[in-house]
Design a protein around this motif. Structure first.
Motif, PDB file in Angstrom:
ATOM      1  N   VAL A   1       1.927 -30.691 -64.738  1.00 16.18           N
ATOM      2  CA  VAL A   1       1.158 -31.846 -64.267  1.00 16.18           C
ATOM      3  C   VAL A   1       2.018 -33.095 -64.219  1.00 16.18           C
ATOM      4  N   GLY A   2       2.924 -33.240 -65.157  1.00 11.58           N
ATOM      5  CA  GLY A   2       3.748 -34.448 -65.191  1.00 11.58           C
ATOM      6  C   GLY A   2       4.656 -34.589 -64.003  1.00 11.58           C
ATOM      7  N   SER A   3       5.115 -33.467 -63.463  1.00  7.11           N
ATOM      8  CA  SER A   3       6.042 -33.522 -62.342  1.00  7.11           C
ATOM      9  C   SER A   3       5.407 -34.070 -61.081  1.00  7.11           C
ATOM     10  N   HIS A   4       4.087 -34.153 -61.048  1.00  6.60           N
ATOM     11  CA  HIS A   4       3.394 -34.674 -59.872  1.00  6.60           C
ATOM     12  C   HIS A   4       2.684 -36.000 -60.161  1.00  6.60           C
ATOM     13  N   MET A   5       3.030 -36.625 -61.273  1.00  7.99           N
ATOM     14  CA  MET A   5       2.399 -37.888 -61.637  1.00  7.99           C
ATOM     15  C   MET A   5       3.428 -38.970 -61.907  1.00  7.99           C
TER      16      MET A   5
ATOM     17  N   ALA B   1     -11.197 -28.728 -52.788  1.00  8.97           N
ATOM     18  CA  ALA B   1     -11.126 -30.033 -52.130  1.00  8.97           C
ATOM     19  C   ALA B   1     -11.872 -31.112 -52.917  1.00  8.97           C
ATOM     20  N   ASP B   2     -12.853 -30.703 -53.734  1.00  8.45           N
ATOM     21  CA  ASP B   2     -13.611 -31.665 -54.529  1.00  8.45           C
ATOM     22  C   ASP B   2     -12.719 -32.405 -55.527  1.00  8.45           C
ATOM     23  N   PHE B   3     -11.582 -31.810 -55.870  1.00  3.40           N
ATOM     24  CA  PHE B   3     -10.714 -32.382 -56.895  1.00  3.40           C
ATOM     25  C   PHE B   3      -9.460 -33.019 -56.304  1.00  3.40           C
ATOM     26  N   ARG B   4      -9.448 -33.193 -54.986  1.00  5.73           N
ATOM     27  CA  ARG B   4      -8.301 -33.801 -54.336  1.00  5.73           C
ATOM     28  C   ARG B   4      -8.040 -35.190 -54.919  1.00  5.73           C
ATOM     29  N   GLY B   5      -6.789 -35.476 -55.159  1.00  6.05           N
ATOM     30  CA  GLY B   5      -6.428 -36.750 -55.782  1.00  6.05           C
ATOM     31  C   GLY B   5      -6.089 -36.596 -57.251  1.00  6.05           C
ATOM     32  N   LYS B   6      -6.426 -35.429 -57.827  1.00  5.83           N
ATOM     33  CA  LYS B   6      -6.084 -35.135 -59.209  1.00  5.83           C
ATOM     34  C   LYS B   6      -5.182 -33.906 -59.269  1.00  5.83           C
ATOM     35  N   VAL B   7      -4.425 -33.799 -60.341  1.00  2.50           N
ATOM     36  CA  VAL B   7      -3.684 -32.574 -60.605  1.00  2.50           C
ATOM     37  C   VAL B   7      -4.667 -31.606 -61.257  1.00  2.50           C
ATOM     38  N   VAL B   8      -4.756 -30.395 -60.719  1.00  2.00           N
ATOM     39  CA  VAL B   8      -5.740 -29.426 -61.181  1.00  2.00           C
ATOM     40  C   VAL B   8      -5.064 -28.277 -61.932  1.00  2.00           C
ATOM     41  N   VAL B   9      -5.601 -27.955 -63.098  1.00  2.00           N
ATOM     42  CA  VAL B   9      -5.172 -26.775 -63.846  1.00  2.00           C
ATOM     43  C   VAL B   9      -6.329 -25.778 -63.787  1.00  2.00           C
ATOM     44  N   LEU B  10      -6.104 -24.658 -63.115  1.00  2.00           N
ATOM     45  CA  LEU B  10      -7.147 -23.664 -62.864  1.00  2.00           C
ATOM     46  C   LEU B  10      -6.897 -22.417 -63.706  1.00  2.00           C
ATOM     47  N   PHE B  11      -7.938 -21.987 -64.428  1.00  2.00           N
ATOM     48  CA  PHE B  11      -7.803 -20.826 -65.298  1.00  2.00           C
ATOM     49  C   PHE B  11      -9.011 -19.904 -65.134  1.00  2.00           C
ATOM     50  N   PHE B  12      -8.758 -18.600 -65.065  1.00  2.00           N
ATOM     51  CA  PHE B  12      -9.812 -17.588 -64.981  1.00  2.00           C
ATOM     52  C   PHE B  12      -9.963 -16.916 -66.344  1.00  2.00           C
ATOM     53  N   GLY B  13     -11.209 -16.764 -66.807  1.00  2.00           N
ATOM     54  CA  GLY B  13     -11.431 -16.123 -68.091  1.00  2.00           C
ATOM     55  C   GLY B  13     -12.905 -15.840 -68.304  1.00  2.00           C
ATOM     56  N   TYR B  14     -13.324 -15.791 -69.564  1.00  2.00           N
ATOM     57  CA  TYR B  14     -14.751 -15.592 -69.849  1.00  2.00           C
ATOM     58  C   TYR B  14     -15.063 -16.138 -71.237  1.00  2.00           C
ATOM     59  N   THR B  15     -16.299 -16.526 -71.446  1.00  2.00           N
ATOM     60  CA  THR B  15     -16.642 -17.283 -72.654  1.00  2.00           C
ATOM     61  C   THR B  15     -16.573 -16.466 -73.934  1.00  2.00           C
TER      62      THR B  15
ATOM     63  N   ASP C   1      -3.333 -41.251 -68.693  1.00  2.00           N
ATOM     64  CA  ASP C   1      -2.996 -40.405 -67.546  1.00  2.00           C
ATOM     65  C   ASP C   1      -3.722 -39.066 -67.585  1.00  2.00           C
ATOM     66  N   GLY C   2      -4.238 -38.689 -68.736  1.00  2.00           N
ATOM     67  CA  GLY C   2      -4.967 -37.436 -68.842  1.00  2.00           C
ATOM     68  C   GLY C   2      -6.184 -37.399 -67.947  1.00  2.00           C
ATOM     69  N   ALA C   3      -6.731 -38.560 -67.611  1.00  2.00           N
ATOM     70  CA  ALA C   3      -7.906 -38.613 -66.740  1.00  2.00           C
ATOM     71  C   ALA C   3      -7.568 -38.190 -65.318  1.00  2.00           C
ATOM     72  N   ARG C   4      -6.273 -38.134 -65.001  1.00  2.00           N
ATOM     73  CA  ARG C   4      -5.841 -37.735 -63.666  1.00  2.00           C
ATOM     74  C   ARG C   4      -5.621 -36.231 -63.564  1.00  2.00           C
ATOM     75  N   VAL C   5      -5.946 -35.526 -64.637  1.00  2.00           N
ATOM     76  CA  VAL C   5      -5.803 -34.064 -64.664  1.00  2.00           C
ATOM     77  C   VAL C   5      -7.190 -33.435 -64.774  1.00  2.00           C
ATOM     78  N   GLN C   6      -7.499 -32.515 -63.889  1.00  2.00           N
ATOM     79  CA  GLN C   6      -8.799 -31.858 -63.890  1.00  2.00           C
ATOM     80  C   GLN C   6      -8.653 -30.399 -64.289  1.00  2.00           C
ATOM     81  N   GLY C   7      -9.301 -30.012 -65.369  1.00  2.00           N
ATOM     82  CA  GLY C   7      -9.330 -28.620 -65.768  1.00  2.00           C
ATOM     83  C   GLY C   7     -10.495 -27.905 -65.097  1.00  2.00           C
ATOM     84  N   VAL C   8     -10.241 -26.707 -64.577  1.00  2.00           N
ATOM     85  CA  VAL C   8     -11.283 -25.909 -63.924  1.00  2.00           C
ATOM     86  C   VAL C   8     -11.241 -24.496 -64.505  1.00  2.00           C
ATOM     87  N   PHE C   9     -12.357 -24.057 -65.059  1.00  2.00           N
ATOM     88  CA  PHE C   9     -12.480 -22.741 -65.672  1.00  2.00           C
ATOM     89  C   PHE C   9     -13.388 -21.879 -64.810  1.00  2.00           C
TER      90      PHE C   9
END
Length: 208
Positions: free
Chosen positions: A166-170, A23-37, A60-68
């Motif tokens: 992401v583009g399909s929702h912007m 919910a913290d990222f509502r308003g942005k398109v979020v790309v969520l990825f699971f991994g390790y450093t 428009d890239g500022a409207r996309v939030q990456g979450v790792f």
């Protein structure tokens, strides 16, 4: 993707020590990825693809939030994940938690992961699902990893798939630079769009 019963909640701790939810990222398109450093290939490649996709989007890239989300909380301490994601962008968010919290999050998003012993005592790698979730600005899953698999975009979601997702929702499809970029991706895009949205989104539009 209507009717999805998974991937609805994520409650972990950010690399800054603050509690985080989707919910913290509502308003942005979020790309969520699971991994390790310490991942040698898929993780850095995926995050680099995301950074490249955002760069191609310009402002428009500022409207996309990456979450790792790290799957290796024992080694991926706050300072470690903070430095790691910073190398791919200054606003990428890293999330971590206790082993039990990570296990619960992985289960919620149908992420498989397993420690594989290394050649030296105490060393290990982590086998894990290699795919990214794309959420629209309302927090709804739009492209889960299996749809990328359907389109043959393996082993991870590529820059092209991220741009499509992401583009399909912007509302960017009318812009010539997007039409031109995606023209060669039309066949694979249609496969994703048919599964995720019920039909292609670039109908009757020509690249310029």
């Amino acid at each position: 993707v209507t009717g999805t019963t998974y991937g609805r909640a994520l409650e972990l701790t950010g690399h800054d020590g603050k509690p985080r939810t989707l919910a913290d990222f509502r308003g942005k398109v979020v790309v969520l990825f699971f991994g390790y450093t310490q991942c040698p290939d898929v993780c850095p490649t995926t995050l680099a693809e995301l950074a490249a996709a955002r760069k191609l989007m310009g402002a428009d890239g500022a409207r996309v939030q990456g979450v790792f989300v790290t799957l290796d909380p024992e080694r991926d301490l706050p300072a470690v994940v903070k430095a790691y994601v910073a190398s791919f962008g200054d606003d990428l968010v890293a999330l971590r938690g206790s082993p039990d919290e990570i296990k619960a999050a992985a289960r919620q998003f149908k992420i498989f992961y397993n420690k594989v012993p290394g050649k030296t005592e105490g060393s290990y790698t982590v086998d894990h699902t290699a795919g990214s979730y794309v959420f629209d600005s309302q927090g709804r899953i739009r492209i889960p990893p299996e749809l990328a698999q359907l389109a043959g975009l393996q082993p991870h979601v590529t820059k092209e798939a991220m741009l499509i997702g992401v583009g399909s929702h912007m509302e960017l499809w009318d812009r010539p630079r997007w039409q031109a970029y995606l023209a060669s991706k039309q066949s694979r895009y249609d496969e994703i769009a048919e599964a995720a949205f019920g039909g292609p989104r670039l109908e009757n539009k020509s690249a310029t």
